[in-house]
Write a protein that holds these residues in place. Structure first.
Motif, short mmCIF file in Angstrom:
data_model
loop_
_atom_site.label_atom_id
_atom_site.label_comp_id
_atom_site.label_asym_id
_atom_site.label_seq_id
_atom_site.Cartn_x
_atom_site.Cartn_y
_atom_site.Cartn_z
N ALA A 1 0.82 -1.21 0.00
CA ALA A 1 0.00 0.00 0.00
C ALA A 1 0.86 1.27 0.00
CB ALA A 1 -0.93 0.00 1.21
N HIS A 2 2.06 1.16 0.56
CA HIS A 2 2.96 2.32 0.67
C HIS A 2 4.37 1.90 0.22
CE1 HIS A 2 -0.10 4.58 2.85
NE2 HIS A 2 -0.32 3.48 3.56
N PRO A 3 4.59 1.81 -1.09
CA PRO A 3 5.89 1.34 -1.59
C PRO A 3 7.08 2.16 -1.07
CG PRO A 3 4.30 1.45 -3.37
CD PRO A 3 3.65 2.07 -2.16
N ALA A 4 6.89 3.42 -0.77
CA ALA A 4 7.98 4.25 -0.25
C ALA A 4 8.47 3.76 1.12
CB ALA A 4 7.55 5.70 -0.16
N LEU A 5 7.65 2.99 1.82
CA LEU A 5 8.04 2.47 3.14
C LEU A 5 8.73 1.11 3.06
CD1 LEU A 5 4.80 3.24 5.21
CD2 LEU A 5 6.95 4.54 5.16
N ALA A 6 8.73 0.50 1.90
CA ALA A 6 9.24 -0.87 1.77
C ALA A 6 10.67 -1.02 2.27
CB ALA A 6 9.12 -1.34 0.32
N GLY A 7 11.54 -0.09 1.96
CA GLY A 7 12.93 -0.17 2.41
C GLY A 7 13.05 -0.09 3.92
N ARG A 8 12.26 0.76 4.52
CA ARG A 8 12.28 0.91 5.98
C ARG A 8 11.72 -0.34 6.67
NH1 ARG A 8 9.36 5.85 9.36
NH2 ARG A 8 9.85 5.06 11.43
N LEU A 9 10.73 -0.97 6.05
CA LEU A 9 10.07 -2.12 6.66
C LEU A 9 10.82 -3.43 6.43
CD1 LEU A 9 6.33 -1.33 5.81
CD2 LEU A 9 7.61 -0.83 7.92
N ALA A 10 11.64 -3.50 5.37
CA ALA A 10 12.29 -4.76 4.99
C ALA A 10 13.08 -5.41 6.13
CB ALA A 10 13.15 -4.56 3.76
N PRO A 11 13.94 -4.68 6.85
CA PRO A 11 14.70 -5.37 7.92
C PRO A 11 13.81 -5.85 9.06
CG PRO A 11 15.46 -3.08 7.64
CD PRO A 11 14.36 -3.31 6.67
N LEU A 12 12.75 -5.11 9.36
CA LEU A 12 11.84 -5.53 10.44
C LEU A 12 11.07 -6.76 10.01
CD1 LEU A 12 10.50 -2.02 11.52
CD2 LEU A 12 12.47 -3.27 12.40
N ARG A 13 10.62 -6.76 8.75
CA ARG A 13 9.90 -7.91 8.21
C ARG A 13 10.79 -9.15 8.22
NH1 ARG A 13 9.20 -11.60 4.73
NH2 ARG A 13 7.13 -12.12 3.96
N SER A 14 12.04 -8.96 7.87
CA SER A 14 12.99 -10.06 7.86
C SER A 14 13.14 -10.66 9.26
CB SER A 14 14.34 -9.56 7.33
OG SER A 14 15.27 -10.60 7.30
N ALA A 15 13.17 -9.81 10.27
CA ALA A 15 13.28 -10.29 11.65
C ALA A 15 12.02 -11.07 12.04
CB ALA A 15 13.50 -9.12 12.61
N VAL A 16 10.86 -10.61 11.62
CA VAL A 16 9.61 -11.32 11.94
C VAL A 16 9.61 -12.69 11.25
CG1 VAL A 16 7.09 -11.29 11.72
CG2 VAL A 16 8.32 -9.21 12.36
N ALA A 17 10.13 -12.77 10.02
CA ALA A 17 10.23 -14.05 9.33
C ALA A 17 11.17 -14.99 10.10
CB ALA A 17 10.72 -13.85 7.89
N ALA A 18 12.26 -14.44 10.63
CA ALA A 18 13.17 -15.24 11.44
C ALA A 18 12.49 -15.73 12.71
CB ALA A 18 14.43 -14.45 11.77
N HIS A 19 11.62 -14.90 13.29
CA HIS A 19 10.87 -15.31 14.48
C HIS A 19 9.98 -16.50 14.16
CE1 HIS A 19 11.15 -10.87 15.93
NE2 HIS A 19 12.30 -11.50 16.03
N ALA A 20 9.29 -16.43 13.04
CA ALA A 20 8.41 -17.54 12.63
C ALA A 20 9.22 -18.82 12.48
CB ALA A 20 7.69 -17.20 11.34
N ALA A 21 10.39 -18.71 11.86
CA ALA A 21 11.24 -19.89 11.68
C ALA A 21 11.74 -20.41 13.02
CB ALA A 21 12.41 -19.55 10.77
N ALA A 22 12.13 -19.53 13.92
CA ALA A 22 12.63 -19.95 15.23
C ALA A 22 11.55 -20.62 16.07
CB ALA A 22 13.21 -18.75 15.98
N LEU A 23 10.32 -20.14 15.93
CA LEU A 23 9.23 -20.70 16.72
C LEU A 23 8.71 -22.03 16.16
CD1 LEU A 23 7.33 -17.39 17.45
CD2 LEU A 23 8.30 -18.93 19.18
N ALA A 24 9.02 -22.31 14.90
CA ALA A 24 8.57 -23.57 14.30
C ALA A 24 9.25 -24.72 15.05
CB ALA A 24 8.93 -23.60 12.82
N PHE A 25 8.59 -25.86 15.08
CA PHE A 25 9.18 -27.02 15.74
C PHE A 25 10.48 -27.38 15.06
CE2 PHE A 25 4.76 -27.61 17.06
CZ PHE A 25 4.94 -27.84 18.40
N PRO A 26 11.53 -27.62 15.83
CA PRO A 26 12.81 -28.00 15.24
C PRO A 26 12.66 -29.24 14.36
CG PRO A 26 13.07 -27.58 17.58
CD PRO A 26 11.59 -27.57 17.28
N GLY A 27 13.23 -29.17 13.17
CA GLY A 27 13.16 -30.31 12.25
C GLY A 27 11.88 -30.38 11.46
#
Length: 139
Positions: free
Chosen positions: A22-48
């Protein structure tokens, strides 16, 4: 608890994707935060346990959000505000709400999961701050 945490992170990822779309001008600012949230999802997934990769725009483009866990608001259920500053505030609210829910869940979590939830909750609180701060401003 882990499955709920993954779903919550995935909904938050959808919210980041919707905000960036919705706000492409914010994409660069949001990218590192989004990446961290993706890492959280991966970390919370059951190991293996293989989890579906969450790519930018995947959930928002398809419009399919997982059902919200009991007591947890669906981050992607609300439309993105038309003004960029309001969109950032809404995203910060979603981060803050999820961080608070994860902090509350600490009491019922086993040791390792409690430590992970605490870490992810702290990161979410920092994200909320970064989303509402003025980037590049000097103190």
């Amino acid at each position: 608890m882990r499955e709920s945490g993954v779903r919550d992170s995935e909904r938050l990822l959808e919210r980041y994707d919707a905000t960036s779309a919705a706000h492409p001008a914010l994409a660069g600012r949001l990218a590192p935060l989004r990446s961290a949230v993706a890492a959280h999802a991966a970390a919370l997934a059951f190991p293996g346990t293989p989890s579906a990769p969450v790519t930018p725009g995947a959930g928002a483009a398809e419009g399919s959000a997982a059902p919200a866990a009991a007591g947890t608001p669906a981050a992607s259920a609300e439309p993105v505000p038309p003004k960029a500053e309001d969109a950032l505030a809404a995203l910060a609210d979603a981060e803050r709400t999820l961080a608070e829910a994860r902090t509350v869940a600490l009491g019922g979590a086993p040791g390792e999961l409690a430590r992970l939830l605490a870490s992810v909750a702290a990161c979410g609180a920092v994200h909320a701050h970064l989303l509402t701060s003025n980037p590049g401003a000097t103190a």
